[in-house]
Write a protein that holds these residues in place. Structure first.
Motif, PDB file in Angstrom:
ATOM      1  N   ARG A 119       0.825  -1.198   0.000  1.00  0.00           N
ATOM      2  CA  ARG A 119       0.000   0.000   0.000  1.00  0.00           C
ATOM      3  C   ARG A 119       0.864   1.256   0.000  1.00  0.00           C
ATOM      4  NH1 ARG A 119      -4.140   0.048   4.701  1.00  0.00           N
ATOM      5  NH2 ARG A 119      -2.525  -1.412   5.162  1.00  0.00           N
ATOM      6  N   THR A 120       1.908   1.273   0.797  1.00  0.00           N
ATOM      7  CA  THR A 120       2.808   2.420   0.854  1.00  0.00           C
ATOM      8  C   THR A 120       3.530   2.616  -0.473  1.00  0.00           C
ATOM      9  OG1 THR A 120       3.138   2.024   3.219  1.00  0.00           O
ATOM     10  CG2 THR A 120       4.724   3.439   2.115  1.00  0.00           C
TER      11      THR A 120
ATOM     12  N   ARG B 164       1.061   4.011  -3.019  1.00  0.00           N
ATOM     13  CA  ARG B 164       0.797   5.412  -2.705  1.00  0.00           C
ATOM     14  C   ARG B 164       1.965   6.292  -3.129  1.00  0.00           C
ATOM     15  NH1 ARG B 164      -1.154   6.126   3.178  1.00  0.00           N
ATOM     16  NH2 ARG B 164      -2.765   4.787   2.347  1.00  0.00           N
TER      17      ARG B 164
ATOM     18  N   THR C 167       1.893   9.222  -6.012  1.00  0.00           N
ATOM     19  CA  THR C 167       2.332  10.578  -5.699  1.00  0.00           C
ATOM     20  C   THR C 167       3.379  11.060  -6.693  1.00  0.00           C
ATOM     21  OG1 THR C 167       1.897  10.164  -3.358  1.00  0.00           O
ATOM     22  CG2 THR C 167       3.304  12.033  -3.892  1.00  0.00           C
TER      23      THR C 167
END
Length: 82
Positions: A5-6, A9, A13
């Motif tokens: 998930r990180t 993300r 970004t």
């Protein structure tokens, strides 16, 4: 799961950053009059809207125009009108 998930993300970004950077680079070549027609302007190297949308006001302030005092003060800054 947290690492995936990180990572996703972070990738999103980075992709968004480069997309905005590409769009700003294209707008730098535009004439200021053309930007004004679009509703944008450059301010200190940042692209900003000429008339940005504001947050909705609190209901108590919205109905201030009913009183006489409301006609004697500026609805935006609260300064007394003379």
């Amino acid at each position: 799961m947290a690492i995936v998930r990180t990572t996703l993300r972070l990738l999103r970004t980075i992709r968004t950053h480069y997309a905005h950077r590409r769009d700003y680079a294209a707008l730098r070549d535009y004439d200021p009059h053309l930007l004004k027609d679009i509703g944008l302007r450059w301010e200190r190297g940042t692209l900003v809207a000429i008339n940005p949308e504001t947050k909705p006001e609190a209901p108590t302030r919205r109905y201030k125009a009913i009183t006489r005092d409301a006609h004697e003060t500026c609805p935006h800054c609260g300064r007394r009108l003379t």
